[in-house]
Design a protein around this motif. Sequence first.
Motif: not given
Length: 527
Positions: A107-117
């Motif tokens: 479980h990642s509590r760090q957000p992730i930015l996806l390619d399309w925003g």
Amino acid sequence: MSVPRRLLGIARNARPASVPCCAPKPRQLSIISARQQSNQATRRIHQQTPRKAQHAAAVQEVEIESTNPALSFPCLDAHESRSASLSKRSLAGPEPSYTSGHTLNFHSRQPILLDWGGILPEFNIAYEAWGSLNQDKSNAILLHTGLSASSHAHSTETNTKPGWWEKFIGPGRPLDTDKYFVICTNVVGGCYGSTGPSSIDPANGERYATRFPILTMEDMVRAQFRLLDHLSIQKLYASVGSSMGGMQSLASGTLFPERVGRIVSISGCARSHPYSIAMRHTQRQVLMMDPNWARGFYYDGVPPHGGMKLAREIATVTYRSGPEWEMRFGRRRADPSRPPALCPDFLIETYLDHAGEKWCLEYDPNSLLYVSKAMDLFDLGQEHRERINKVRKSNSGKLQAYLDGSAIETDTSSDVCSLTLPDQPYEEKEQPADFDAKAVEADGSAPPADLVAGLKPLANTPALVMGVASDILFPAWQQREIANTLKRTGNKNVTHIELGEDKSLFGHDTFLLDLENVGGAVKSFLG
């Protein structure tokens, strides 16, 4: 009293009980066409007639039956029956989890930015592992799945059910667990434990449904490498994948060339081509046209099992080959003693019907939409990568705003969800006079410079690229294109194997079935 509508079926030669005053004289009948007579007879039905005439007509109606009996539709009866049972189930609460068994979870509590925003504030990766990680953590193999597979590639102590690559993993097998530590994940966007449309959005406590952001293959790979960071694995011994997994394997090497020791891509591609996009589009359309899909918000009701069944049948057509089906089914019917039917009748039809029915409740419909769309968007060409990198850079402020706890501003003028259909539909155009068919290199002999530039990060990565001649979904020319492109980058360690129909008739699914040829090549390449 007028005659009931059901009496409109009166025989054409039935004689009216009385002739209205407006009827033509006997000598005029000879010049009236048969159609006019029929029309007039029909009009007379709606006029007042004596009770005796009505009774006679009713008796005549009862005695006359249709020329042919009505067909039965057991396939539709089964569909309606399943809908009814699912409707009763939905009253008890949300549909059950699609997860097929126990998995490990990161479980990642760090957000992730996806390619399309899009942004996932946090996410979960379901994974399973076999073998042991050595002391310097240099023997890890990341195994990528196809579109609908879970992380359960092989049985485990906590889930003894055979996995989708059961015979390929284990001591002495192609993925030798005496040598390697094999990790397989369920992709982000999936439904077997990893965060996807059926997951809860931490922002509002509700399921994402179609509020889930658009994904790419690279988004899935970045999430997988978060897991590798968590496991303190700095460099993979190999990245291995088939079908969609073959695409991800290439993507992992281009995104993280310094962290991938070697690449195995089986029945994959470096960019999706129109045929495969068209087939996945068709699957999505039949699913989205199912009224129960409800634009993605079906989780507390009846799932769109009819659309999912049809989508799976379409997909199954692309997974196997004509030669294999000719051998297995031919033109044989399920029961030649019975008359033909509009429901499944030929053996191939009953096979597809069974495949669709079996699968329609095993996979989340929204996951099918998102993951298949990510496959369509896949393109490792340099031009596409530069475009996506610009989009990521322009959206980097969203991620920082989220990390800072600030409100995320949305530019509605460029909202990616504001897609509209073109005013003018696409029309066929005449082929230009200077069109050179030879310039369209469908055999992969001359890969475009754009793709060569896009795969340049793999110039020093040993690669095994495999294709199957009977594959219609990822045709063999696409694997030739990968191999030739890698060689054009200067890569001197590219192994390309193409299985002809003399070795495999199983089409795209060969990678699941051919332990000798596919498994043997993988084992030899990994060493």
